[in-house]
Structure formats: C-alpha cells, structure tokens
Design a protein around this motif. Structure first.
Motif, PDB file in Angstrom:
ATOM      1  N   SER A  26      -2.384  -8.034   6.320  1.00  0.00           N
ATOM      2  CA  SER A  26      -1.780  -7.140   5.329  1.00  0.00           C
ATOM      3  C   SER A  26      -2.336  -7.403   3.931  1.00  0.00           C
ATOM      4  N   ASP A  31       3.507 -10.028   1.793  1.00  0.00           N
ATOM      5  CA  ASP A  31       3.269 -10.582   3.133  1.00  0.00           C
ATOM      6  C   ASP A  31       2.466 -11.876   3.096  1.00  0.00           C
ATOM      7  N   GLY A 231       7.394  -9.180  11.050  1.00  0.00           N
ATOM      8  CA  GLY A 231       6.881  -7.856  10.745  1.00  0.00           C
ATOM      9  C   GLY A 231       6.507  -7.735   9.276  1.00  0.00           C
ATOM     10  N   ARG A 232       5.913  -6.614   8.913  1.00  0.00           N
ATOM     11  CA  ARG A 232       5.512  -6.391   7.535  1.00  0.00           C
ATOM     12  C   ARG A 232       6.728  -6.282   6.616  1.00  0.00           C
ATOM     13  N   ALA A 234       7.510  -4.531   3.931  1.00  0.00           N
ATOM     14  CA  ALA A 234       8.038  -3.207   3.583  1.00  0.00           C
ATOM     15  C   ALA A 234       8.790  -2.576   4.749  1.00  0.00           C
ATOM     16  N   GLU A 235       8.291  -2.760   5.955  1.00  0.00           N
ATOM     17  CA  GLU A 235       8.914  -2.149   7.122  1.00  0.00           C
ATOM     18  C   GLU A 235      10.229  -2.832   7.473  1.00  0.00           C
ATOM     19  N   VAL A 236      10.264  -4.157   7.400  1.00  0.00           N
ATOM     20  CA  VAL A 236      11.491  -4.885   7.723  1.00  0.00           C
ATOM     21  C   VAL A 236      12.561  -4.613   6.671  1.00  0.00           C
ATOM     22  N   ALA A 238      13.070  -2.083   4.899  1.00  0.00           N
ATOM     23  CA  ALA A 238      13.610  -0.727   5.006  1.00  0.00           C
ATOM     24  C   ALA A 238      14.751  -0.652   6.013  1.00  0.00           C
ATOM     25  N   GLU A 239      14.829  -1.619   6.922  1.00  0.00           N
ATOM     26  CA  GLU A 239      15.883  -1.644   7.930  1.00  0.00           C
ATOM     27  C   GLU A 239      17.170  -2.297   7.413  1.00  0.00           C
TER      28      GLU A 239
END
Length: 255
Positions: A26, A31, A231-232, A234-236, A238-239
């Motif tokens: 990344s 990250d 995980g990345r 930004a993706e984590v 967002a959850e």
C-alpha cells in the motif's frame, strides 16, 4: 494531554519483510506501521510507553527532545528492544532515566541489557533508575503524576496497560478481567489492540476489541497493534462506528 502514536504495528511491523500482500504494498502512509508505542505529554511531563526496536526512529520522527520517564507494558522484544537509545536523553538531560515496569519485566531488562547494569560500566552506556510496579490495584507515581495500572492477559503472560487521567492504553492482550473492565469505564479515550480478524492465541481480534470497547463505552477509542492481516486502513476504518478509529503512526490525539 496530547497522545502521539509512535507506532501502531505488530511485532513484525507493516510492511512485513518479504510480504507482497496488498497492505504491505500500500502507498497509504497509514498502512506503514512501526512497532507499537505511544508518547504522552501531560502537565509539562513527557512519557513514553514501550521502547521497541523502532524507538530511535520514532523519537526523531515525533521530534521528542525531552523524556521524563519510560513505562513498559511487558518484556517482549518488540516493546523493549530500543532501551539502549535512551542514551541520547541521558546526554541531553544530564540525568538518569526513570523506568517503570513490573519486577519480572525489570529482571528481564537486567538480563538482556546486562551492560547497562554492570558494576563497572562501559563509558556512555544508558543510565536508568528502575521503579518496580509492585501492585496492579492502586496508582503509582510517575514524577508526581498518578498512573493506574490496568491488568490484562497476553495468552498466559500477565501484562499491564495504563490509565492516565481519562486516557487508557492497553496493548498485547486477549483477556481483560472484570476489575480492569471497571477501570476502563468513564474514560475519554481508550486505546486497545486489534491484531486481525481471525482468532489469535494472544491478541484481540477486531470483533473482540470492538466488543470490549462497546462495553466500556468511552467517548472515543482507537485500535492499535495492527497486523497486515487486518486489511487496508481506509477499508477497515470504513466498517467501524464513528467513535472507534484505527490509529496510525504519527496520529496525535487530544484527551
């Protein structure tokens, strides 16, 4: 109080040597995670919790020029390996560095850094004053600042977190008993480890960490000691609910 996340990664850091996964490749600076550590500036005092192998780099990056004390959560190398680099503060401040940890951890430091504690010291070695944390049920004094130990378990190894005012810091844990859970209540900020999504023998998973935080119900919470398997960033993130964020290296939080 200003808390600076010096490192938010697990023992291998992120990226991990030899790994080509999406997280390790990344380009998002969030990250890129050094070994876990925080700097706490409160009431004119400057404290660091854990000095891992990236300690020198972290001090330079965060521009920490004065340090009043060093606290250790436990004796694993990713939390203690940078102890030698406190020499720079010895030289600048012309005084020994106060070090706070449980007696077992201090004994381990004396073995691994035997030259620091030798009767006849080599010129220029680090100078420390050891302060054993004898109890986990009462605050101890760090240069006039009350610090409450927070007992947790890292698989079968007892470890400590710390509460300073409304700030609670717990890493390298997968079990917190009822006494500590009570000590987390009414916190402004809780920092808790969340290694990955899958079960782990000695660390909270993401789901387990969220469950602990939902019970404690702080105003804000941050997750740390993160592996590339989570995980990345930004993706984590967002959850997560808006009051829980992923910490990242260099993040500053006012408490």
């Amino acid at each position: 109080m200003t808390v600076t996340f010096l490192g938010t990664g697990t023992s291998s850091g992120v990226p991990m040597i030899g790994c080509t996964c999406a997280v390790c490749r990344s380009l998002d600076h969030r990250d890129h995670r050094l070994r876990v550590s925080v700097h706490v500036a409160v009431g004119g005092r400057s404290l660091v919790i854990d000095s891992g192998p990236d300690f020198r780099q972290q001090m330079l990056r965060a521009r920490v020029t004065h340090l009043d004390g060093l606290l250790f959560t436990h004796e694993h190398k990713d939390h203690t390996a940078g102890l030698d680099d406190i020499r720079a503060f010895n030289f600048r401040q012309q005084q020994d560095m106060p070090v706070y940890a449980e007696p077992r951890v201090l004994q381990q430091l004396q073995q691994e850094f035997a030259y620091i504690f030798a009767e006849h010291k080599y010129p220029g070695v680090p100078r420390v004053v050891l302060h054993p944390i004898e109890r986990d049920d009462a605050p101890f004094d760090v240069i006039g600042l009350p610090v409450q130990p927070l007992r947790a378990m890292h698989h079968r190894l007892p470890v400590l977190g710390f509460r300073i005012g409304g700030f609670c810091y717990l890493t390298d844990a997968n079990h917190i008993g009822p006494e500590t859970r009570a000590q987390l209540r009414d916190a402004d900020v809780i920092v808790l480890n969340a290694l990955r999504r899958e079960e782990h023998i000695s660390h909270f998973t993401l789901a387990q960490a969220i469950a602990v935080l939902e019970e404690a119900a702080p105003k804000r919470a941050y997750l740390t000691h993160i592996s590339h398997q989570l995980g990345r960033h930004a993706e984590v993130e967002a959850e997560l609910p808006p009051w829980i964020r992923l910490a990242y290296d260099g993040l500053k939080v006012e408490v």
